[in-house]
Design a protein around this motif. Structure first.
Motif, PDB file in Angstrom:
ATOM      1  N   ARG A  20       0.852  -1.191   0.000  1.00  0.00           N
ATOM      2  CA  ARG A  20       0.000   0.000   0.000  1.00  0.00           C
ATOM      3  C   ARG A  20       0.887   1.240   0.000  1.00  0.00           C
ATOM      4  N   SER A  22       1.622   5.230   1.004  1.00  0.00           N
ATOM      5  CA  SER A  22       1.243   6.210   2.028  1.00  0.00           C
ATOM      6  C   SER A  22       0.733   7.490   1.373  1.00  0.00           C
ATOM      7  N   ASP A  23       0.024   8.291   2.168  1.00  0.00           N
ATOM      8  CA  ASP A  23      -0.418   9.598   1.666  1.00  0.00           C
ATOM      9  C   ASP A  23       0.719  10.619   1.816  1.00  0.00           C
ATOM     10  N   ILE A  27       1.269   8.523   5.889  1.00  0.00           N
ATOM     11  CA  ILE A  27       0.305   7.673   6.594  1.00  0.00           C
ATOM     12  C   ILE A  27      -0.329   6.695   5.607  1.00  0.00           C
ATOM     13  N   HIS A  29      -3.460   4.221   4.860  1.00  0.00           N
ATOM     14  CA  HIS A  29      -4.846   4.040   5.314  1.00  0.00           C
ATOM     15  C   HIS A  29      -5.218   2.562   5.222  1.00  0.00           C
ATOM     16  N   TRP A  30      -4.864   1.853   6.264  1.00  0.00           N
ATOM     17  CA  TRP A  30      -5.114   0.411   6.323  1.00  0.00           C
ATOM     18  C   TRP A  30      -6.604   0.157   6.518  1.00  0.00           C
ATOM     19  N   SER A  31      -7.069  -0.964   6.023  1.00  0.00           N
ATOM     20  CA  SER A  31      -8.480  -1.317   6.239  1.00  0.00           C
ATOM     21  C   SER A  31      -8.653  -1.889   7.648  1.00  0.00           C
ATOM     22  N   ARG A  70      -3.640  -1.734  15.902  1.00  0.00           N
ATOM     23  CA  ARG A  70      -3.592  -1.294  14.503  1.00  0.00           C
ATOM     24  C   ARG A  70      -2.153  -1.396  14.029  1.00  0.00           C
ATOM     25  N   GLN A  73       2.218   3.119  12.151  1.00  0.00           N
ATOM     26  CA  GLN A  73       2.565   3.949  10.995  1.00  0.00           C
ATOM     27  C   GLN A  73       4.081   4.188  11.002  1.00  0.00           C
TER      28      GLN A  73
END
Ligand SMILES: [Fe+2]
Length: 279
Positions: A20, A22-23, A27, A29-31, A70, A73
């Motif tokens: 995935r 990152s923005d 960061i 955005h994991w599901s 979670r 990050q």
């Protein structure tokens, strides 16, 4: 990251996973499902490593304070790593090549493929996912001896020939990935490949099956391995800070010795009988 000695290539099989991205703030955005998989892996493993992982690893866990609910990050890990050893993590695709791997390590950047295993591969997967990289390796990146060894290793690998890199990969495998260490309290684990695997965490220390030998760097450079089985052999550091001593050795001279002496016979069976001898 993993070099597959048996296939003789760097994760040449390919992967079903895609990292995935990152923005703009770093960061990801994991599901909810991905965070849930992390949480379950974390809860299971944190119990198993008690009295099995070495103190230096536990010290690193205390520093990093990985979230259990979670996926951590990378920027939050980077802040803590920066303060201790100056290392950083680097967000990478699911597969990277050997040159990129060494280039990152040589710059004190630890590659982290930003995907997490699916439930179908909850117990075992060959590809190093973010649970392996972050839970398995990052705590020890806070330790000066481990950090120094990994950095030295990266610099050597960056300048090594393709052939020599294959030898170096074995040393990494038997230390950073699957290393054990003697302590006053008994044998402990520091290898991230073991620390991120529940089955191998118990097997590596408690099973009567594998061979366990003191780490002789030339021996490790000469020992073939497979990435898809429990290891038949573990090398043991006499004490954790021997990673400093190892970093100061002329490892490339040892690679030349290992090349002259040749590889040991594998302690594992060929992967598939039909292709035996076709390494
Ligand atoms: Fe790894």
């Amino acid at each position: 990251m993993t070099y597959d000695d048996h296939r003789g290539s760097f994760m040449s099989k390919g992967t079903q996973y895609k990292s995935r991205e990152s923005d703009s703030n770093g960061i990801i955005h994991w599901s909810d499902e991905e965070n849930q998989v992390w949480s379950e892996l974390f809860d299971r493993q944190i119990k198993l490593i008690k009295n099995r992982a070495c103190d230096q690893y536990h010290d690193g866990l205390d520093i990093l304070q990985l979230s259990n609910d979670r996926i951590p990050q990378l920027p939050e890990l980077n802040k803590k790593l920066k303060k201790t050893t100056g290392w950083q993590t680097a967000e990478v695709p699911a597969l990277i090549n050997f040159s990129e791997f060494f280039r990152l390590l040589a710059n004190k950047q630890f590659p982290v493929a930003t995907f997490i295993r699916t439930r179908e591969e909850f117990d075992y997967l060959q590809e190093p996912d973010i649970f392996h990289e972050v839970f398995g390796h990052c705590p020890l990146l806070t330790n000066p001896a481990f950090a120094h060894f990994t950095h030295t290793y990266g610099k050597l690998g960056l300048n090594a020939s393709k052939e020599d890199r294959v030898f170096l990969a074995r040393l990494y495998w038997f230390t950073v990935e699957f290393g054990l260490v003697n302590t006053a309290d008994g044998l402990r684990i520091y290898g991230g490949g073991i620390l991120s695997s529940p089955g191998e965490t118990i097997y590596a220390l408690e099973s009567a099956t594998p061979v366990r030998k003191p780490l002789e760097p030339v021996d490790a450079l000469r020992t073939p391995y497979r990435i898809d089985i429990m290891q038949p052999l573990y090398y043991i550091l006499e004490q954790f800070d021997d990673l400093f001593t190892l970093s100061e050795m002329d490892l490339m001279a040892l690679v030349q010795q290992a090349k002259t002496l040749g590889l040991f016979e594998p302690l594992f069976p060929p992967k598939e009988k039909k292709v035996s001898g076709q390494n």
